[in-house]
Write a protein that holds these residues in place. Structure first.
Motif, PDB file in Angstrom:
ATOM      1  N   CYS A   5      88.675  84.196  21.498  1.00  0.00           N
ATOM      2  CA  CYS A   5      89.959  83.390  20.972  1.00  0.00           C
ATOM      3  C   CYS A   5      90.102  82.831  19.718  1.00  0.00           C
ATOM      4  O   CYS A   5      89.231  82.043  19.793  1.00  0.00           O
ATOM      5  CB  CYS A   5      90.270  82.557  22.201  1.00  0.00           C
ATOM      6  SG  CYS A   5      91.889  81.730  22.078  1.00  0.00           S
ATOM      7  N   CYS A   8      90.240  78.609  20.627  1.00  0.00           N
ATOM      8  CA  CYS A   8      89.285  77.723  21.154  1.00  0.00           C
ATOM      9  C   CYS A   8      87.962  78.561  21.296  1.00  0.00           C
ATOM     10  O   CYS A   8      86.930  77.834  21.625  1.00  0.00           O
ATOM     11  CB  CYS A   8      89.723  77.519  22.527  1.00  0.00           C
ATOM     12  SG  CYS A   8      89.469  79.142  23.784  1.00  0.00           S
ATOM     13  N   CYS A  31      92.944  84.859  26.546  1.00  0.00           N
ATOM     14  CA  CYS A  31      91.927  83.929  26.622  1.00  0.00           C
ATOM     15  C   CYS A  31      91.569  83.651  27.963  1.00  0.00           C
ATOM     16  O   CYS A  31      92.365  83.350  28.742  1.00  0.00           O
ATOM     17  CB  CYS A  31      92.425  82.963  25.627  1.00  0.00           C
ATOM     18  SG  CYS A  31      91.015  81.563  25.974  1.00  0.00           S
ATOM     19  N   ASN A  33      89.895  80.762  28.793  1.00  0.00           N
ATOM     20  CA  ASN A  33      89.821  79.558  29.030  1.00  0.00           C
ATOM     21  C   ASN A  33      91.237  79.159  29.333  1.00  0.00           C
ATOM     22  O   ASN A  33      92.003  79.009  28.616  1.00  0.00           O
ATOM     23  CB  ASN A  33      89.586  78.681  27.595  1.00  0.00           C
ATOM     24  CG  ASN A  33      89.785  77.129  27.502  1.00  0.00           C
ATOM     25  OD1 ASN A  33      90.179  76.710  28.645  1.00  0.00           O
ATOM     26  ND2 ASN A  33      89.334  76.643  26.435  1.00  0.00           N
ATOM     27  N   CYS A  36      93.409  76.729  27.582  1.00  0.00           N
ATOM     28  CA  CYS A  36      94.004  77.267  26.399  1.00  0.00           C
ATOM     29  C   CYS A  36      95.112  78.193  26.614  1.00  0.00           C
ATOM     30  O   CYS A  36      96.274  78.090  26.191  1.00  0.00           O
ATOM     31  CB  CYS A  36      92.682  78.048  25.607  1.00  0.00           C
ATOM     32  SG  CYS A  36      93.413  78.961  24.065  1.00  0.00           S
ATOM     33  N   HIS A  38      95.760  81.268  25.374  1.00  0.00           N
ATOM     34  CA  HIS A  38      96.345  81.875  24.356  1.00  0.00           C
ATOM     35  C   HIS A  38      96.358  83.381  24.709  1.00  0.00           C
ATOM     36  O   HIS A  38      95.203  84.104  25.250  1.00  0.00           O
ATOM     37  CB  HIS A  38      95.663  81.791  23.221  1.00  0.00           C
ATOM     38  CG  HIS A  38      96.167  82.239  21.962  1.00  0.00           C
ATOM     39  ND1 HIS A  38      95.288  82.768  20.890  1.00  0.00           N
ATOM     40  CD2 HIS A  38      97.245  82.535  21.318  1.00  0.00           C
ATOM     41  CE1 HIS A  38      96.100  83.147  19.953  1.00  0.00           C
ATOM     42  NE2 HIS A  38      97.340  83.171  20.333  1.00  0.00           N
TER      43      HIS A  38
HETATM   44 ZN   LIG Z   1      91.635  80.226  23.735  1.00  0.00          ZN
END
Ligand SMILES: [Zn+2]
Length: 76
Positions: A5, A8, A31, A33, A36, A38
């Motif tokens: 990503c 992050c 992503c 995470n 996050c 994303h």
């Molecule tokens: Zn991320």
């Protein structure tokens, strides 16, 4: 294939992809995470030849030759 990503740095999974051309493919990434979250689109592109094809396509060979000449370092 692994991609991170851009926000992050966590690993992002490639959920799907679609060809843009014979030399380029778009990949839809997510992503891992959870904080996050994303999602983004990246590109995978053939940029040069390391070892020539045993069944070369003239159109592809021409495109790769053009890219190689564009990437050649300037003579000093
Ligand atoms: Zn991320």
């Amino acid at each position: 294939m692994k991609i991170n990503c851009p926000h992050c740095g966590a690993v992002a999974h490639i959920r799907t992809s679609r060809p843009v051309s014979r030399m380029t493919k778009e990949m839809y990434c997510q992503c891992t995470n959870v904080e996050c979250g994303h999602t983004f689109v990246g590109l995978v592109e053939v940029v040069r030849t390391l070892s020539p094809s045993g069944t070369p396509d003239p159109d592809i060979a021409q495109q790769l030759a053009a890219r190689s000449s564009q990437q050649a370092p300037a003579a000093s």
